[in-house]
Write an enzyme that holds these catalytic residues in place. Structure first.
Site, short mmCIF file in Angstrom:
data_model
loop_
_atom_site.label_atom_id
_atom_site.label_comp_id
_atom_site.label_asym_id
_atom_site.label_seq_id
_atom_site.Cartn_x
_atom_site.Cartn_y
_atom_site.Cartn_z
CG HIS A 1 30.42 33.78 39.26
ND1 HIS A 1 29.64 34.48 38.38
CD2 HIS A 1 30.95 34.71 40.10
CE1 HIS A 1 29.71 35.77 38.66
NE2 HIS A 1 30.50 35.93 39.70
C1 BDR Z 1 34.83 33.41 37.91
O1 BDR Z 1 36.05 34.07 38.26
C2 BDR Z 1 36.48 33.67 39.54
O2 BDR Z 1 36.73 34.77 40.34
C3 BDR Z 1 35.38 32.87 40.16
O3 BDR Z 1 35.85 31.83 40.97
C4 BDR Z 1 34.61 32.35 38.96
O4 BDR Z 1 35.16 31.13 38.52
C5 BDR Z 1 33.73 34.43 37.82
O5 BDR Z 1 34.01 35.38 36.83
#
Ligand code: BDR
Ligand code: CA
Length: 323
Positions: free
Chosen positions: A246
């Protein structure tokens, strides 16, 4: 790839480290096309104090001395959700113990550091929030005219035309502070939104990180160590030994925007009820359209991440030698 920092894009990452946050930060430090100016911390994957400590540790690991400013301790309006320890580990770095960085946080609160730096280098800084948007909404509160001074925002968050990852409809960063996200989407600035519509399609496996351990034993080895926990989490959810990239995808959208396809849509965030945290495209809202990433060349983004992080130790050593 040029190491000419005069041409590098200046960025500040607002972050809740977090395993994929750590990947994004080390990627940004290792990419000569980026000049990482500061980190600001926020709750989300961990509590804010842990996020600040982890951010300081990552800066130290990269041989850098950029400022780390502590941000908001809780969401703007709602009761805080529990940190995502089940995804990122109790201290944020998988099964590793809490790091003990030597440096102290910057004396400024995150929103004030962001305001000062964006005004000092007006029109030059890209903000890259990869956690809940609480600090960015606070920035609009402390400095209502700041949008004119920020080059753009490249945000990891949201699930506009796909299901969520913490509820059927909500993505974690937006769900952790929907009121802040709605405030940010209502402001008049240029936003690229790198959300689940694309980031779920960019994946890596443990062997990718073992490769980084070979080429960059310290930073790549650290990423390999922390990522095994993150891959175990994804295995429990999707049944495959993969992890979703992500936060690094948002950083790559700054350097390699053409690896993504965008659709413009004004956005609103649902702030109550069962759909809380959902990012909704609303053409009639009168808000400035957001560039929502809807397509991605996943193989290319993965390769960019691995190629750049392979150099992380070399870049770190050069940085230390130069100071
Ligand atoms: C996002 O949520 C967090 O857990 C991760 O770091 C990322 O920024 C993904 O949904
Ligand atoms: Ca994050």
């Amino acid at each position: 790839m040029s190491a000419n920092k005069d041409k590098a894009a200046k960025i500040i990452i607002d972050t809740d480290p977090g395993i994929d946050d750590a990947m994004a930060i080390h990627l940004a430090f290792a990419d000569a096309r980026l000049e990482l100016l500061a980190l600001t911390s926020v709750f989300g994957n961990v509590f804010t104090d842990q996020a600040t400590r982890n951010a300081l540790a990552l800066v130290e690991q990269a041989g850098s001395r950029i400022p780390v400013a502590a941000g908001a301790m809780r969401p703007r309006t709602q009761t805080p959700n529990t940190p995502s320890h089940y995804v990122h580990g109790k201290e944020g770095f998988g099964t590793l113990p809490a790091p003990t960085p030597k440096a102290q946080p910057d004396p400024r609160e995150a929103a004030h550091l962001l305001s000062e730096m964006c005004r000092q280098q007006s029109g030059e800084i890209i903000l890259c929030p990869v956690g809940p948007l609480t600090n960015i909404a606070a920035l609009l509160d402390v400095d209502p005219d700041i949008a004119a001074h920020v080059k753009k925002l490249v945000i990891m968050g949201g699930a506009v035309w796909c299901p969520g990852n913490v509820t059927q409809v909500a993505e974690a960063n937006i769900w952790n502070d929907p009121h802040a996200a709605d405030r940010v989407f209502a402001a008049d600035w240029d936003i690229d939104l790198i959300g689940l519509d694309v980031t779920q399609k960019v994946t890596c496996v443990q062997d990718d990180f073992e490769g980084l351990r070979q080429t960059s034993p310290e930073i790549g080895g650290f990423l390999a160590d922390i990522t095994s926990f993150y891959i175990d989490f994804y295995h429990s959810v999707v049944g495959q030994h993969i992890c979703m990239m992500h936060d690094p995808s948002a950083v790559i959208a700054i350097t390699d925007r053409d690896a993504f396809e965008f659709r413009q849509a004004p956005l609103r965030v649902i702030c109550e009820g069962e759909e809380i945290g959902q990012t909704v495209a609303e053409t009639q809202s009168g808000r400035r359209p957001v560039n929502v990433a809807v397509g991605v060349d996943s193989a290319r983004v993965r390769k960019i991440f691995l190629d750049i992080c392979a150099q992380a130790d070399t870049i770190r050593n050069k940085r230390i030698a130069a100071t």
